[in-house]
Design a protein around this motif. Structure first.
Motif: not given
Length: 425
Positions: A139-142, A164, A166, A254-255, A257-260
């Motif tokens: 996703n946009g974070t991981y 993550k 960056e 973690q992954q 949590s990065g989803d909307y």
């Protein structure tokens, strides 16, 4: 249950008599024939003794096999086991942390392995860029990706990594990264206990004993959040993959949590931790609900927990995306400490003649694993519709249905329940 095919040992003595003796040599022939008869009797006695010894030895082996089965913990109920006598090690060692370690290129791989160090030593593996930089999901974070050696097309070993994302200048790069899991892809690599790809399921059980979890085509051994997952080919009954998870739960959390996710949104069984069982999901009219979708689901296998069944009613319209889930059914009776293998059958029927639609469900749950695969038994549960159109269960009735064996087919359940007096308010 070990089935042994006993040998039928039969001896047949056959007397050959020649009635056409020459009178001149009658006495000599008589003496000679008498001598042959004595020799044959001796041979028959010897054969009988050997056969008796063989039967005794074979029966001793059967007794030893029976003893192994009886000393087992009921892990293989009423099923054929492997032809070998000792399918499960009598006393397998308890799992230790080093049971989850492997060695690759003389480098120890465990839950604390530094991914960046591996990359510094060995690079990214041949074909990294051609295989979309090992991308699995993200996703946009991981970013979840695989690091495969020596090459991606035919790897010996595959490392699953979560990184993550960056921003470095104008380029997105892998930031903080850690090892999620490792997959052994080549039979020259073994676990600490000596298991490799191509070994039999019997060997798995001999080395590790009873698994923590049994899933479709997998036996899983777990300790402190680490999981050794062994997949076997159901046709050849051989191990075809060894997958060791170090930080899977952490990575999933973690992954995700990065989803909307919209705060007020109700859970959708298309998303983790549930997977829709489409062959047992139906569009049907229900009293008080109109035409709805009855959705059968199982908890996602990747959650490394007991696979349990869950049932929902969904709006029967692709246009209405808000409040997609109309109703979540109470806990299924078959979940009671059991690992569900599949939803076997669903029926919509007024069982107690009150004019409302009740729902009968039969699932298969896993009782164990033997050298040929998983073993299952059926479990049934009923949802009775109340006057307010919601559903309830009658645990005592469900228990009686299953204890009396009226859980094999939908017809078994319906016939049994039709004889009971059931009043649901």
């Amino acid at each position: 249950m070990v089935t042994i095919a006993k040998k039928n040992v039969t001896e047949s003595g056959q007397s050959l008599v020649n009635d056409n003796y020459n009178e001149k040599r009658g006495k000599d022939m008589y003496r000679q024939g008498y001598g042959y008869l004595i020799i044959m009797l001796v041979m028959i006695l010897a054969l009988t003794a050997c056969s008796s010894s063989s039967i005794h030895d074979f029966n001793s082996g059967e007794t030893a096999t029976t003893k192994v089965k009886q000393e087992d913990t009921g892990y293989y109920p009423d099923k054929k086991l492997d032809k070998a006598k000792n399918v499960v090690s009598a006393d397998p060692k308890l799992l230790q942390d080093d049971d989850f370690e492997v060695s690759y290129r003389s480098h120890k791989i465990d839950k604390n392995t530094d991914i960046k160090e591996l990359i510094r030593k060995w690079g990214y593996g041949e074909g990294y860029d051609n295989f979309n930089r090992g991308y699995v999901s993200g996703n946009g974070t991981y970013r979840r990706w695989s690091l495969s050696y020596p090459k991606y097309e035919d790897p010996e070993i595959d490392f699953v990594v979560l990184s993550k994302i960056e921003l470095e200048g104008e380029e997105l790069v892998d930031g903080e990264s850690y090892l999620v899991a490792v997959s052994l892809e080549n039979p020259k690599f073994k676990t600490k206990r000596g298991l490799k790809i191509g070994d039999t399921l019997s060997k798995v059980l001999q080395l590790y004993g009873q698994p923590s979890i049994v899933k479709n085509g997998n036996v899983i051994y777990s300790k402190d959040g680490q999981h050794l997952s062994i997949n076997w080919d159901t046709k050849t009954e051989k191990v075809n993959n060894i997958f060791i998870e170090y930080n899977m739960e952490k990575s999933v959390k973690q992954q995700r949590s990065g989803d909307y996710v919209e705060e007020d949104a109700q859970p959708d069984p298309d998303l983790e931790p549930y997977t829709i069982q489409r062959e047992q999901s139906f569009t049907t009219p229900l009293n008080g609900w109109g035409e709805v979708k009855f959705i059968s689901t199982l908890k996602d296998e990747d959650m490394n927990d007991l696979i349990q069944a869950k049932f929902f009613l969904e709006v029967n319209s692709d246009k209405n995306v808000e409040n997609k889930i109309l109703y979540e059914f109470p806990e299924f009776y078959g979940n009671n400490g059991k690992m569900i293998d599949r939803i076997k059958a669903v029926s919509f029927k007024d069982l107690n003649q009150d004019g409302r639609t009740d729902i009968v469900i039969i699932a298969d749950y896993i009782t164990g694993v033997n050298a040929h695969g998983i073993e299952t038994l059926p479990v049934a549960g009923i949802y009775f519709q109340r006057k307010d159109n919601t559903y309830t269960t009658l645990p005592k009735l469900d228990k009686n249905i299953n204890q009396t064996g009226h859980n094999q087919t939908l017809q078994n359940v319906i016939q049994y329940v039709s004889k009971q007096r059931i009043n649901v308010q």
